[in-house]
Structures are given as structure tokens and as C-alpha cells.
Scaffold this motif. Structure first.
Motif, mmCIF file in Angstrom:
data_model
loop_
_atom_site.group_PDB
_atom_site.id
_atom_site.type_symbol
_atom_site.label_atom_id
_atom_site.label_comp_id
_atom_site.label_asym_id
_atom_site.label_seq_id
_atom_site.Cartn_x
_atom_site.Cartn_y
_atom_site.Cartn_z
ATOM 1 N N ALA A 55 -9.277 -3.460 -13.721
ATOM 2 C CA ALA A 55 -9.527 -4.026 -12.647
ATOM 3 C C ALA A 55 -8.779 -3.193 -11.288
ATOM 4 C CB ALA A 55 -9.316 -5.533 -11.998
ATOM 5 N N SER A 56 -7.873 -1.824 -12.157
ATOM 6 C CA SER A 56 -6.959 -1.415 -11.429
ATOM 7 C C SER A 56 -7.220 -0.672 -10.692
ATOM 8 C CB SER A 56 -5.938 -0.666 -12.319
ATOM 9 O OG SER A 56 -5.352 -1.876 -12.981
ATOM 10 N N PRO A 57 -7.320 -0.819 -8.987
ATOM 11 C CA PRO A 57 -7.624 0.268 -8.572
ATOM 12 C C PRO A 57 -7.227 1.729 -8.996
ATOM 13 C CG PRO A 57 -5.952 -0.739 -7.076
ATOM 14 C CD PRO A 57 -5.886 -1.279 -8.377
ATOM 15 N N PRO A 58 -8.453 3.026 -8.451
ATOM 16 C CA PRO A 58 -7.928 4.136 -8.223
ATOM 17 C C PRO A 58 -6.759 5.025 -8.053
ATOM 18 C CG PRO A 58 -10.407 4.246 -6.858
ATOM 19 C CD PRO A 58 -9.574 2.101 -7.066
ATOM 20 N N ALA A 59 -6.779 5.720 -7.896
ATOM 21 C CA ALA A 59 -5.398 6.539 -7.152
ATOM 22 C C ALA A 59 -5.817 7.584 -6.659
ATOM 23 C CB ALA A 59 -4.391 7.523 -8.230
ATOM 24 N N ALA A 60 -4.750 7.040 -5.083
ATOM 25 C CA ALA A 60 -5.184 7.694 -4.104
ATOM 26 C C ALA A 60 -5.759 9.004 -4.403
ATOM 27 C CB ALA A 60 -3.785 7.250 -3.031
ATOM 28 N N ALA A 61 -7.465 9.111 -3.374
ATOM 29 C CA ALA A 61 -7.314 10.861 -3.846
ATOM 30 C C ALA A 61 -6.744 11.878 -2.452
ATOM 31 C CB ALA A 61 -8.825 10.910 -3.590
ATOM 32 N N PRO A 62 -6.145 13.092 -2.842
ATOM 33 C CA PRO A 62 -5.631 13.749 -1.846
ATOM 34 C C PRO A 62 -6.586 14.286 -0.934
ATOM 35 C CG PRO A 62 -6.504 14.445 -3.882
ATOM 36 C CD PRO A 62 -6.410 13.332 -4.023
ATOM 37 N N ALA A 63 -6.215 14.897 0.679
ATOM 38 C CA ALA A 63 -7.239 14.406 1.823
ATOM 39 C C ALA A 63 -8.060 16.275 0.890
ATOM 40 C CB ALA A 63 -5.861 15.217 2.712
ATOM 41 N N ALA A 81 -2.581 -5.556 -7.453
ATOM 42 C CA ALA A 81 -3.541 -5.857 -8.160
ATOM 43 C C ALA A 81 -3.523 -6.788 -9.044
ATOM 44 C CB ALA A 81 -4.224 -4.472 -7.970
ATOM 45 N N ILE A 82 -3.091 -6.019 -10.055
ATOM 46 C CA ILE A 82 -2.547 -7.189 -10.942
ATOM 47 C C ILE A 82 -1.698 -8.471 -11.000
ATOM 48 C CG2 ILE A 82 -1.303 -6.592 -13.204
ATOM 49 C CD1 ILE A 82 -1.878 -3.780 -13.513
ATOM 50 N N LEU A 83 -1.350 -8.900 -10.098
ATOM 51 C CA LEU A 83 -0.330 -9.634 -9.919
ATOM 52 C C LEU A 83 -1.425 -10.590 -9.269
ATOM 53 C CD1 LEU A 83 3.311 -7.688 -8.724
ATOM 54 C CD2 LEU A 83 2.939 -9.394 -11.325
ATOM 55 N N ARG A 84 -2.159 -9.959 -8.624
ATOM 56 C CA ARG A 84 -3.490 -11.488 -7.791
ATOM 57 C C ARG A 84 -4.575 -11.277 -9.203
ATOM 58 N NH1 ARG A 84 -3.187 -7.585 -3.780
ATOM 59 N NH2 ARG A 84 -4.731 -6.849 -4.490
ATOM 60 N N THR A 123 -5.090 -14.164 -14.933
ATOM 61 C CA THR A 123 -4.371 -14.493 -16.087
ATOM 62 C C THR A 123 -3.318 -14.817 -15.537
ATOM 63 O OG1 THR A 123 -6.343 -13.820 -17.111
ATOM 64 C CG2 THR A 123 -4.019 -13.529 -17.989
ATOM 65 N N VAL A 124 -2.416 -13.097 -14.629
ATOM 66 C CA VAL A 124 -1.140 -12.824 -14.551
ATOM 67 C C VAL A 124 -1.248 -13.887 -13.824
ATOM 68 C CG1 VAL A 124 0.422 -11.105 -14.137
ATOM 69 C CG2 VAL A 124 -1.819 -10.194 -15.312
ATOM 70 N N ALA A 125 -1.372 -13.867 -12.975
ATOM 71 C CA ALA A 125 -0.347 -15.351 -12.094
ATOM 72 C C ALA A 125 0.138 -16.957 -12.335
ATOM 73 C CB ALA A 125 -1.632 -15.566 -10.565
ATOM 74 N N ALA A 126 -1.127 -16.663 -13.447
ATOM 75 C CA ALA A 126 -0.596 -17.716 -14.460
ATOM 76 C C ALA A 126 0.212 -18.126 -15.428
ATOM 77 C CB ALA A 126 -2.208 -18.231 -15.325
ATOM 78 N N VAL A 127 0.107 -16.469 -15.972
ATOM 79 C CA VAL A 127 1.329 -16.701 -16.583
ATOM 80 C C VAL A 127 2.961 -16.610 -16.237
ATOM 81 C CG1 VAL A 127 2.718 -14.246 -18.464
ATOM 82 C CG2 VAL A 127 0.392 -15.160 -18.621
ATOM 83 N N LEU A 128 3.051 -15.816 -15.045
ATOM 84 C CA LEU A 128 4.168 -16.236 -13.984
ATOM 85 C C LEU A 128 4.700 -17.158 -13.598
ATOM 86 C CD1 LEU A 128 3.715 -12.607 -11.645
ATOM 87 C CD2 LEU A 128 4.912 -12.799 -14.045
ATOM 88 N N SER A 129 3.387 -18.460 -13.037
ATOM 89 C CA SER A 129 3.758 -20.035 -13.204
ATOM 90 C C SER A 129 4.091 -20.433 -14.087
ATOM 91 C CB SER A 129 2.273 -19.925 -12.668
ATOM 92 O OG SER A 129 2.880 -21.712 -12.462
ATOM 93 N N ALA A 130 3.776 -20.349 -15.499
ATOM 94 C CA ALA A 130 4.929 -20.558 -16.810
ATOM 95 C C ALA A 130 5.191 -19.851 -17.123
ATOM 96 C CB ALA A 130 3.103 -20.633 -18.106
ATOM 97 N N TYR A 131 6.285 -18.983 -16.354
ATOM 98 C CA TYR A 131 7.205 -18.147 -17.122
ATOM 99 C C TYR A 131 7.792 -17.518 -15.931
ATOM 100 C CZ TYR A 131 6.162 -18.920 -22.250
ATOM 101 O OH TYR A 131 5.655 -19.317 -23.112
ATOM 102 N N PRO A 132 8.598 -18.688 -14.890
ATOM 103 C CA PRO A 132 9.179 -17.699 -13.839
ATOM 104 C C PRO A 132 10.091 -16.403 -13.588
ATOM 105 C CG PRO A 132 9.900 -20.064 -14.231
ATOM 106 C CD PRO A 132 9.074 -20.134 -15.401
#
Length: 573
Positions: free
Chosen positions: A433-441, A543-546, A549-558
Motif C-alpha cells: 500500500a506504500s506509495p511509490p517514491a517520488a520520481a526525479p525530474a 499512508a501507513i498510518l491511515r 489495521t494500523v489505526a486500530a493498533v494505535l487506538s488500542a495502544y496509544p
């Protein structure tokens, strides 16, 4: 084996006086504790310090005797005893009166006997703990000018030398560096870090080690045999462990154990004497904690408080039990100080609790111990700590919770309970799900086959062709203005040096085999490649924090945090 004895009624400058001759009858002399009665009278009797004895023996045999010795180590390892033995070794004249310095003093000549009895006129002991001032040191400085009266060397033994004042140390420095040939200094200290380096540099230093437990146990067994005391080998081992490497402490415990057992010493009695027997309460408390029974936990705590047990002592006992269980789980040797019940509990905990549970319990108790120390009412704080652990016993561990969340399980742990962050390992689909790296010009003009398609590829090519330092400069210190085959326009973001453009042209010509023109300008430019990587990483993190699954983990473990992000198309995290 003592570095400091107190309580002597005999007069003298030092308080650490040697044992009296053994010829006196027991009826005529008061009882002498074992720690004084069995102080070593020769280097052969000094246990656990073989390396130091060997070094001293070689120095004496070769005549390379330092003018000042510093003996350091923990309490009761033999610093003051060693100093007296050195005084004997340097002044011994042998039974026939014609001997010289030796590592094996005879013990029968007049200097040996007088030093052992603490009455030799040329051997002066000073307790620096009670003689700290410059005036005390000045007496030594004035006396060293005179030759020894009857001994080969005039010797000054200063115990707990770190207690001398700064002025006293300064007054001693010159004399310590260039003393007369007939003077030797012997210093003993438990805190060598408090001795000025100017003094340390003028002394030959010996670090006396803690005496191993097996050597102490064998030593105590010999003494028990001489004293005609029956003692179990396991009891000797427990006393040796409790002594923590100190012969004097161990002999004091042995003395106490003999009195406690009325001449017969058992391991059970020694554990009871040392306070190790009342571990049943700790075992019961830990059992109800792990069962999640809050009422039983509070009942155990109330009973302990009624008996006067400090809350911090209870928590330290629980920590000790968990530590023992962790050692058992790791396969360490059995603790001789533990009873059979404790060993059985250790085996049970090691087999039923996983490493994550053991570590989590340890951290919660350790945090609770600091809470108890700071709380206005330690008893209330201890109760809250234990209830927190009881509540946490029903919670799944982070790995189990993550599995439940990934499989679509419902529910999560309350956010206010966990004190340990979950594993930062991301689920497999996060990477996809990670977005690709920013491409150079993109290059303004089509690239020739011999030139890289973009600036980032050009930097990578230089790095792979042995131009790593140049690649670091291009990645971190410049922004791209324009890129085309054979032409490169850059904006310096940091000072690069006057010859940078010319040197880069030479590097590119050598790698690509064609001439390049490098221009340094001040126009509009892209961020550096390093800055682009950081911006891409921040986008990946968001993007990962959105991710649900990750949001649920962070909600359970602040308290949990995302430590790092690794991108599949980049070597940078």
C-alpha cells in the motif's frame, strides 16, 4: 580480608588493627569474630587474588619494587590485609636474621611478629576516614625524612585514602612522587574514582577482584572444620552467594549462622536468617496476580501490610521471582539460594509464560516500583500497580491483537491499560500500500543510450563506478536545475569548493566516456535527492498510518509509535 575494621579499643593512629596472637587462652580473651580471627597472615592464605600475588612476587624477586601501591576493590576482598602482608614481605629478615624481601615472609622474625601485632615503629597505619586534613598528612611528610629505626623500609599504610581532603592530597603529591629510598606508601580504597589522577599516576595500582563464590564456600568449609561446626554444603553455598564476593561479609554471615543454629548450620536455617525463607507470600501473590483475581490480590496485599511488609519490598520480591523465572527459561544454572518451592515455581512460570509476557510483567512492576517510591501513600500506589497487572492479565499480547485485527476480529484492548508498545513490524500488505517514491525530474531531452535517463540514475551510476564520495555530494548537497546528456546544471545547497564543477566533469568523462559540461547556478532548482527521499518517506508514513489495521493498533495502544518506514524501491529508511 578486610579493608576497614572498626570498634577496636586499642590506641593508635589507625583503627584497622590486626588480630591478637593466638597464644592467648580463650578464657583470658574476649571472643573474636571469625572475620578478625581468620585474617590471612601470608600471601598463601589470601584467597581469590592470585594474579596480584604473582605480580608482587615477581616484582619482589626482581627488585622492581614500586615506591607506592594503590589497592582498590569492594569491601572485604583483602586490601588492608594485603597492605600488611606487603609490609611484612618488604621488611622480613628471616628466622636467621639475614633474609631479604620475599613474597613468603617467615612470620617468626621480629619485624614479621611486630607488624602482625600492629606495634612496629616503622610501619604506620592511618585511617583517612578520621584523619582527612592536611595537618595529618604534614606529619607524614615531615617523618619521611628520617630513616627507618629498625626495619628495612619505613612503610605508611593509609586506609580509605579517597577520604583525604583536596589540600591533603596536594600536600602529599611531591613526597609521593619522589620519596626517600627507605619509604614505601600503601594506599587502600573502595572508591578509586575519588582519588585524584595526580595520585593515581604516582602509584602502582592493583585491582582486587571479588572472590568467586566457590572459593569462598571452600574457605568457609575449612574454617567451619577448624571451629568444629557442622554445616551443610548447601548452606555454605548460600552464605558464599550472599557475601557477594566479600570474604569479610561472608565470615560475618557464617558467624551469625553458627549462632543462629547453635553449632549446626542448615541451608533452611541460613535462608531463614537471610530473609529468603518468607518467599511463600511472594509466590502466592504472583499466582493470584497471574490468575487475574483482583479480590485475592488485594487480600494478599492487605495481609502483608498488616504484618508490616513494605510495599516496595513486595514489588522487589515479585521482580526477583520474575528474574529467576526468566533465567530458568533461558537455561541458566540453578540458583543455589532458591528453595525447592521457588525452583518448582520457576520451572512452572518458565514453561507457561512466554518471553513477551515475562518482559511485560517486568516492565509493569518496574514502573510500579517507581510509582510506589513517589506516591504520597505507598500502600495505595502498590494496590493500583497490582490491579493494573490483574487487568492486563486479561489482555492479549500485541502479536495476538494484531493477528485478530488482520483477520477481521472484533474488539480491541482498552487504550489506557497497555504500557508497552506493540511490535513495529508492519503487516505484509502495508508494503504494497506504500506509495511509490517520488520520481526525479524527467529529462528535458531524450537521453542517448550512453547516458542515464535521469539525474538520480546518474548519481547511482557514479556510486557503482567507485565515485561514492562524489555521489554523496550530488545526493545531499545540490539541487537539480537542468539535466540533459552531456549537460548538467546544479544549484549548490552547501559549500562545494572552487574546483567542484571541473572535478565532476572529469569524473563524468571518465565514467561515461564522453565530455560533460557542468554549470553551477543560483536559479530555481529541485530539492536535493536526500530531501526528496525524506518527503517520500513522510508520505509513506502518512499512508501507513491511515491503514485501518494500523489505526486500530494505535487506538488500542496509544503509546505505540511507527519507528521507521522502509521503501521497496529505495535503500533508504
Amino acid at each position: 580480608m578486610s579493608d576497614h575494621e572498626s570498634g577496636s579499643d586499642e590506641p593508635g593512629l589507625g583503627l584497622d588493627l590486626p588480630a591478637q596472637p593466638l597464644e592467648k587462652s580463650a578464657a583470658a580473651s574476649p571472643y573474636r569474630v571469625l572475620a578478625r580471627k581468620y585474617r590471612p597472615q601470608s600471601f598463601a592464605e589470601l584467597i581469590g587474588q592470585d594474579a596480584m600475588v604473582r605480580t608482587l612476587g615477581n616484582a619482589i624477586a626482581s627488585g622492581r619494587i614500586a615506591h607506592a601501591f594503590l589497592l582498590t576493590g569492594v569491601r572485604g576482598v583483602g586490601k588492608t590485609s594485603t597492605a600488611r602482608l606487603v609490609a611484612k614481605a618488604l621488611n622480613c629478615i628471616g628466622p636467621d636474621g639475614r633474609g631479604g624481601p620475599t613474597i613468603d615472609p617467615c612470620g617468626v622474625c621480629e619485624p614479621c611478629v611486630a607488624i602482625a601485632e600492629g606495634r612496629h615503629i616503622d610501619v604506620t597505619e592511618m585511617d583517612a576516614a578520621s584523619h582527612t586534613g592536611v595537618d595529618d598528612v604534614r606529619e607524614i611528610i615531615e617523618a619521611v625524612r628520617y630513616s627507618a629505626v629498625s626495619a628495612r623500609f619505613k612503610i605508611y599504610i593509609i586506609d580509605e585514602v579517597h577520604m583525604l581532603s583536596k589540600n591533603a592530597f596536594n600536600a602529599l603529591l611531591k613526597t609521593l612522587e619522589e620519596p626517600p629510598a627507605h619509604v614505601k606508601f600503601l594506599f587502600a580504597t573502595t572508591e578509586v574514582n575519588k582519588v585524584p589522577v595526580t595520585v593515581l599516576s604516582r602509584c602502582q595500582r592493583f585491582d582486587l577482584r571479588r572472590i568467586p563464590a566457590d572459593a569462598l564456600a571452600a574457605h568457609f568449609a575449612r574454617i567451619a572444620e577448624i571451629e568444629q561446626v557442622e554445616i551443610e554444603p548447601e548452606a555454605l553455598a548460600v552464605i558464599a552467594r550472599a557475601a557477594e564476593g566479600s570474604a569479610r561479609d561472608g565470615l560475618s554471615l557464617l558467624d551469625q549462622a553458627i549462632a543462629h543454629g547453635s553449632g549446626e548450620v542448615t541451608a533452611v536455617a541460613v535462608r531463614e536468617m537471610l530473609g529468603l525463607a518468607d518467599r511463600g507470600r511472594i509466590r502466592r501473590l504472583l499466582s493470584v496476580l497471574l490468575s487475574g483475581d483482583g479480590a485475592a490480590t488485594l487480600a494478599e496485599l492487605d495481609e502483608a501490610q498488616a504484618l508490616g511488609v513494605e510495599p516496595a519490598t513486595l514489588l522487589r520480591g515479585l521482580l526477583d521471582q520474575l528474574h529467576s523465572a526468566s533465567r530458568t527459561k533461558a537455561g541458566a544454572a540453578r540458583d543455589i539460594m532458591a528453595s525447592e518451592e521457588e525452583r518448582a515455581l520457576n520451572e512452572q512460570l518458565a514453561s507457561t509464560l512466554g518471553w513477551s509476557a515475562l518482559h511485560r510483567l517486568w516492565q509493569m512492576l518496574l514502573k510500579g516500583l517507581s510509582d510506589v517510591a513517589l506516591a504520597p501513600d505507598p500502600n495505595e500506589a502498590a494496590a493500583m500497580v497490582l490491579l493494573r497487572i490483574v487487568h492486563a492479565a486479561d489482555l492479549p499480547d500485541p502479536a495476538a491483537l494484531l493477528t485478530r485485527l488482520q483477520s477481521g476480529g472484533e474488539g480491541s484492548a482498552p487504550a489506557s491499560v497497555s504500557t508497552r508498545a506493540p511490535s513495529p513490524t508492519a503487516p505484509p500488505r502495508m508494503e504494497a500500500a506504500s506509495p511509490p517514491a517520488a520520481a526525479p525530474a524527467p529529462a528535458p531531452e531524450p537521453a542517448t543510450p550512453s547516458a542515464p535517463a535521469g539525474f538520480a540514475q546518474l548519481v547511482d551510476l557514479l556510486e557503482t563506478r567507485g565515485k561514492a564520495l562524489r555521489a554523496v555530494q550530488l545526493r545531499n548537497q545540490v539541487g537539480l536545475i537542468r539535466y540533459a546528456p552531456g549537460e548538467l546544471a546544479l544549484k549548490p545547497l552547501q559549500p562545494l569548493g572552487a574546483g567542484f564543477a571541473r572535478e565532476l566533469e572529469a569524473d563524468l568523462r571518465g565514467v561515461l566516456g564522453q565530455p560533460w559540461q557542468v554549470v553551477l547556478g543560483d536559479g530555481s532548482a529541485e530539492p536535493s535527492l536526500q530531501q526528496q527521499d525524506k518527503m517520500a518517506e513522510e508520505r509513506d508514513r502518512e499512508a501507513i498510518l491511515r491503514e485501518p489495521t494500523v489505526a486500530a493498533v494505535l487506538s488500542a495502544y496509544p503509546n505505540a509509535t511507527l519507528e521507521s518506514v522502509t521503501r521497496k524501491d529505495s535503500n533508504h529508511a
